[in-house]
Design an enzyme around this catalytic site. Sequence first.
Site, short mmCIF file in Angstrom:
data_model
loop_
_atom_site.label_atom_id
_atom_site.label_comp_id
_atom_site.label_asym_id
_atom_site.label_seq_id
_atom_site.Cartn_x
_atom_site.Cartn_y
_atom_site.Cartn_z
N HIS A 19 0.84 -1.20 0.00
CA HIS A 19 0.00 0.00 0.00
C HIS A 19 0.88 1.25 0.00
O HIS A 19 1.98 1.25 0.56
CB HIS A 19 -0.93 0.00 1.23
CG HIS A 19 -2.00 1.02 1.14
ND1 HIS A 19 -1.79 2.34 1.50
CD2 HIS A 19 -3.28 0.95 0.69
CE1 HIS A 19 -2.91 3.02 1.28
NE2 HIS A 19 -3.82 2.20 0.80
N GLU A 39 -3.67 2.14 -7.22
CA GLU A 39 -4.08 3.32 -6.44
C GLU A 39 -3.17 4.49 -6.77
O GLU A 39 -2.05 4.55 -6.27
CB GLU A 39 -3.97 3.04 -4.94
CG GLU A 39 -5.03 2.15 -4.38
CD GLU A 39 -5.11 2.30 -2.86
OE1 GLU A 39 -6.16 2.75 -2.38
OE2 GLU A 39 -4.14 2.00 -2.18
#
Length: 246
Positions: free
Chosen positions: A86, A156
């Site tokens: 992430h 993302e």
Amino acid sequence: MHFQTNGTKESITKLVSDLNDAKLEADVDVVVAPPFVYIDQVKNSLTDRIEIAAQNSWVGKGGAFTGEISVEQLKDIGCKWVVLGHSERRHVIGEDDQFIGKKAAYALSEGLGVIACIGEQLQEREAGKTFDVCFQQLKAYADAIPSWDNVVIAYEPVWAIGTGKVATPEQAQEVHAALRDWLKNNVSADVATKTRIIYGGSVNGSNCAELAKQEDIDGFLVGGASLKGPEFATIVNSVTSKKVAA
């Protein structure tokens, strides 16, 4: 969906209750990623329809790594997935591509599915380096993992996470299509076809349908909007817009 470092026992009880009550389309896989300390609470109270992910895991077998959580422990408490790479792990904590690739390989070797995150920062996009950065991050996974069977790629764009700036459906689709093309050329056509590529970055109930219609967007990684049960259900069910579009 992931809760980030959000929640208390009380707020998670309410959220689980909302998710248990939500009407979710049958053919959509739904996964939630609570903070480590609440995984057990969620596992014991959430419908089996929704699987559990952790937000991170250690790079190898458990041992004397104070403050880390091992893949073995995650499996022991019922996790089926782990979110790795992430942007906050990369850019706030400082994990590099190769370290994240090793984490993914170890989790997969122990039977956990991996939600493998990639994405560029704003200055990288403005410099025209979006594809370079995403391909480099993707290559680190590809170099490390033996099989893509239990991997979901999550794109993302870092500039869209929690900023309210969402990539346009066209911007997101362009990157997803390029990632699928990279897999085809560097891994295999079969992996390119089968691997789900999901989008994250300020996804909410009002923009999910347009994003879901894009050919190469196979689902979503949701942050803030996942803290509202009914809105999360809207996002989950938006996947059906692809059926209509098809």
